[in-house]
Design an enzyme around this catalytic site. Structure first.
Site, mmCIF file in Angstrom:
data_model
loop_
_atom_site.group_PDB
_atom_site.id
_atom_site.type_symbol
_atom_site.label_atom_id
_atom_site.label_comp_id
_atom_site.label_asym_id
_atom_site.label_seq_id
_atom_site.Cartn_x
_atom_site.Cartn_y
_atom_site.Cartn_z
ATOM 1 C CE LYS A 190 -4.214 -2.161 1.021
ATOM 2 N NZ LYS A 190 -3.871 -3.529 1.260
HETATM 3 C C1 LIG Z 1 -4.507 -4.690 0.723
HETATM 4 C C2 LIG Z 1 -3.772 -5.969 0.720
HETATM 5 C C3 LIG Z 1 -4.073 -7.010 -0.196
HETATM 6 C C4 LIG Z 1 -5.242 -6.936 -1.156
HETATM 7 O O1 LIG Z 1 -5.071 -5.986 -2.184
HETATM 8 P P1 LIG Z 1 -6.309 -5.452 -3.039
HETATM 9 O O2 LIG Z 1 -5.794 -4.305 -3.823
HETATM 10 O O3 LIG Z 1 -7.347 -5.029 -2.027
HETATM 11 O O4 LIG Z 1 -6.803 -6.577 -3.887
HETATM 12 C C5 LIG Z 1 -3.280 -8.144 -0.190
HETATM 13 N N1 LIG Z 1 -2.255 -8.275 0.681
HETATM 14 C C6 LIG Z 1 -1.933 -7.309 1.573
HETATM 15 C C7 LIG Z 1 -0.797 -7.535 2.519
HETATM 16 C C8 LIG Z 1 -2.674 -6.121 1.635
HETATM 17 O O5 LIG Z 1 -2.364 -5.170 2.533
#
Ligand SMILES: *Cc1c(COP(=O)(O)O)cnc(C)c1O
Length: 472
Positions: free
Chosen positions: A113
């Site tokens: 993120k």
């Molecule tokens: C947010 C997240 C995901 C999922 O990603 P999306 O974009 O919501 O499909 C997978 N793994 C981790 C560690 C995350 O923080």
């Protein structure tokens, strides 16, 4: 480049306008009018670029209302070796089984993120400065989004963050990351409830239009288009690092929840990136896997959402999915509206007549990984390759294994580092995950958090008392 809504009810808007909004006014999601195309020659010319240079090239295709020299400054401020641990920003880490990890979790909060949020922090500050405006970000987090947003926005001019989190339900590491921030523009509010209840309070306050306008409420949730655009960049980066010449194909596997990360891969492929397959991996919460297997989209209520050991993927209503459906239905907003009306009335919609195209036309395939798979995969990869992976990445590696092909690199997106989910690492390997050197003191830092009962009025009052109100 103008943006439209998937529901067809928004006048074309510029990037900076949609940046500060959550949902479009008609309840849809913003998408570019048309996707820019990238030729094979352009791709070859990009091989020599470093990460922030590549980000400037790609983001300037989506953002035409920020001068290029300013955009260049923003990408260089977001993607620094200091923030991401090395000049590569996104390192590739080969495993011994035909797969390579795309290292997206080297940023300040150890999850992918940060890749989008660090850019978002820069571009928010820039646009708010230009408009002499302020913004109060209200969000709910189960762990990763909240910390990435706070680290990206702490100390930024014009922005405050009010982040709701479920009291006692995040990992010790996630709690320490968020609650140890003492910047005056960061407000952590822990509610005695679950994530869905935090999310409901965000929806209630953002849905109160008078309150939203008075306090300039904004959002950084995963439907924000700027986050998707910033994520497109690393698919190009991964392809450029894994290939040596034009037209060579690469497959990507993406541990998925809200369908944001893999949507960015789909957009890169539509722009002309030679991607063979986009492999979608879910955990036991397999709404998306079911859709790609059957063509039926059947989101599940909170009560049917399992609490798993890859918690950031415990999602049963994928908020970005509508953007893919819009394209699948030929950019016909009336058909999209009909699907979501059917969903509201019957709890599902059925696109099974289109299912064969998911793979043949778009390269999408999907698979499920379970708790036992996760633990086994973490152990196997440590033994075979000497690499410790986090539980979400393990879901990706497990599902990717079914799609490795000779001569085609398989890049698995590393969505978090193991230190963030040490309990599961210990269950798999018998030892806790090592904590990166610069974070070893984190657990002993002072924590600052407001703890409230799960009541919308309490959150509303807190915002009224602490949000800077815009002059004029
Ligand atoms: C947010 C997240 C995901 C999922 O990603 P999306 O974009 O919501 O499909 C997978 N793994 C981790 C560690 C995350 O923080």
């Amino acid at each position: 480049m103008k943006y439209l809504s998937t529901r067809g009810g928004m006048d074309p808007q510029s990037f900076s306008d949609i940046l500060l909004e959550g949902l479009a006014p008609d309840g849809g999601l913003a998408l570019p009018e048309s996707l820019p195309a990238v030729s094979a020659d352009t791709l070859e010319a990009w091989r020599k670029l470093n990460y922030p240079e590549l980000a400037t090239e790609i983001l300037s295709l989506f953002i035409d209302d920020i001068p290029r020299s300013d955009l260049e400054r923003l990408t260089h401020a977001a993607y620094t070796a200091q923030n991401f641990g090395s000049e590569q920003i996104v390192p590739l880490k080969p495993l011994n089984n035909g797969m390579t990890l795309l290292g997206l979790s080297e940023g300040p909060t150890l999850a992918f993120k940060d890749m989008a949020m660090q850019f978002l922090g820069q571009v928010f500050e820039y646009v708010l400065d230009k408009r002499q405006a302020t913004l109060n970000i209200l969000g709910a987090t189960s762990g990763d989004t909240g910390s990435a947003a706070e680290y990206a926005l702490k100390g930024k001019r014009g922005v405050s963050v009010f982040m709701l989190s479920p009291y006692g339900r995040m990992s010790d590491f996630q709690r320490a990351q968020m609650y140890s921030l003492h910047d005056p523009n960061i407000h952590n509010i822990a509610l005695k409830g679950v994530f869905d209840e935090c999310q409901d309070i965000v929806k209630a306050l953002a849905g109160d239009l008078a309150f939203k306008a008075k306090y300039n409420l904004g959002a950084v949730n995963s439907i924000n288009w700027a986050r998707i655009a910033a994520q497109v960049v690393y698919y190009f980066w991964g392809w450029l690092r894994a290939t040596s010449g034009p037209g060579q194909q690469v497959s990507f596997t993406v541990p998925s929840g809200n369908f944001g990360n893999i949507l960015a891969g789909h957009i890169a492929r539509q722009m002309g990136l030679p991607v063979r397959r986009l492999v979608l991996a879910t955990n036991e919460n397999n709404v998306l896997e079911e859709f790609f297997r059957t063509g039926i989209y059947r989101p599940r209520p909170a009560a049917e959402t399992h609490e798993t050991s890859s918690p950031s993927m415990d999602i049963s209503r994928a908020s970005n999915f509508e953007r893919f459906v819009y394209e699948l239905l030929g950019a016909d907003a009336a058909k999209v509206r009909a699907c979501w009306e059917e969903l509201a009335a019957t709890g599902q919609f059925d696109l099974s007549d289109r299912q064969p195209e998911f793979e043949s036309r778009y390269g999408f395939v999907a698979g499920v990984s379970t708790h036992a798979d996760r633990l086994q995969t973490i152990r196997d990869i440590q033994l075979e390759a000497g690499v410790l992976i986090d539980p979400h990445t393990a879901d990706g590696v497990k599902v990717a294994a079914g799609y490795v092909e000779p001569g085609i690199p398989m890049l698995v997106l590393e969505t978090a580092l193991p230190a963030k989910f040490s309990e599961t690492i210990e269950a798999a390997t018998g030892k806790p995950a090592p904590v990166p050197a610069h974070l070893q003191g984190l657990a002993s830092l002072d924590q600052r958090v407001e703890v409230f009962d799960c009541k919308v009025e309490l959150v509303r009052d807190y915002i009224i008392q602490h949000a800077p109100v815009q002059a004029g």
